[in-house]
Design a protein around this motif. Structure first.
Motif, PDB file in Angstrom:
ATOM      1  N   ARG A  51      -0.279   1.027   8.053  1.00 53.16           N
ATOM      2  CA  ARG A  51       0.550   0.490   6.974  1.00 53.16           C
ATOM      3  C   ARG A  51       1.214   1.643   6.255  1.00 53.16           C
ATOM      4  NH1 ARG A  51      -4.665   0.120   5.754  1.00 53.16           N
ATOM      5  NH2 ARG A  51      -5.428   1.189   3.903  1.00 53.16           N
ATOM      6  N   PRO A  85       0.195  -6.697   3.471  1.00 61.33           N
ATOM      7  CA  PRO A  85      -1.237  -6.945   3.296  1.00 61.33           C
ATOM      8  C   PRO A  85      -1.622  -7.538   1.943  1.00 61.33           C
ATOM      9  CG  PRO A  85      -0.782  -4.593   3.310  1.00 61.33           C
ATOM     10  CD  PRO A  85       0.492  -5.291   3.673  1.00 61.33           C
ATOM     11  N   HIS A 104       2.539  -3.643   6.978  1.00 57.06           N
ATOM     12  CA  HIS A 104       1.398  -3.423   7.868  1.00 57.06           C
ATOM     13  C   HIS A 104       1.772  -3.895   9.264  1.00 57.06           C
ATOM     14  CE1 HIS A 104      -2.497  -4.794   9.715  1.00 57.06           C
ATOM     15  NE2 HIS A 104      -2.723  -3.532   9.505  1.00 57.06           N
ATOM     16  N   ALA A 106       0.400  -5.292  12.296  1.00 55.86           N
ATOM     17  CA  ALA A 106      -0.777  -5.973  12.824  1.00 55.86           C
ATOM     18  C   ALA A 106      -0.683  -6.173  14.339  1.00 55.86           C
ATOM     19  CB  ALA A 106      -0.955  -7.323  12.123  1.00 55.86           C
TER      20      ALA A 106
END
Length: 154
Positions: A51, A85, A104, A106
């Motif tokens: 992030r 997040p 972020h 993911a």
């Protein structure tokens, strides 16, 4: 209509558009990456699982009684696994500092953020502040004190 006063942060690229509603019915205004001059050409690549705080080059004056919520863009989330997040991130009416967006990654693939990319959407929302009072008991409900998953399949 609520007016949000905007100023450019020092060193911001003023050619990058201000937050904007891309369709007449849009609830969220798209907000863009605005990198410092040394990073504009290269942007930033988020490795899988990492992030970073992406600057927007903006500062807001939000009227008292309102907040700005920063939310992920659904296309970035679905296609690339890019999310926020602390979603929704809140910008309070008394904050005057630089606005940044925590992105972020993911996914399992690197994701490149280029200067000027639409990175998030912002929602202007009313805020109600509460008073908190200690009491001897709480009123009963059908759910009672059932916690996570107590209302059905979890």
């Amino acid at each position: 209509m609520v007016q949000i006063a905007v100023i450019w942060d020092q060193g911001a690229d003023r050619a990058i558009p201000l937050p904007s509603y891309e369709t007449p019915g849009a609830a969220g205004a798209d907000i863009r990456a605005n990198f410092a001059p040394d990073f504009r050409e290269e942007g930033m690549t988020l490795a899988p699982g990492f992030r970073a705080l992406i600057q927007t080059g903006l500062r807001f004056e939000i009227p008292n009684g309102y907040e700005v919520q920063i939310r992920p863009r659904s296309g970035l989330a679905l296609k690339h696994g890019i999310t926020i997040p602390n979603s929704p991130g809140t910008i309070d009416s008394d904050y005057r500092g630089p606005v940044g967006v925590i992105l972020h990654n993911a996914s399992n693939q690197p994701f490149h953020v280029a200067h000027g990319d639409r990175i998030a959407q912002m929602i202007v929302a009313p805020v109600v502040q509460a008073q908190f009072a200690v009491v001897d008991g709480l009123s009963a409900t059908a759910r009672g004190d059932g916690g996570f998953g107590s209302t059905g399949r979890s």
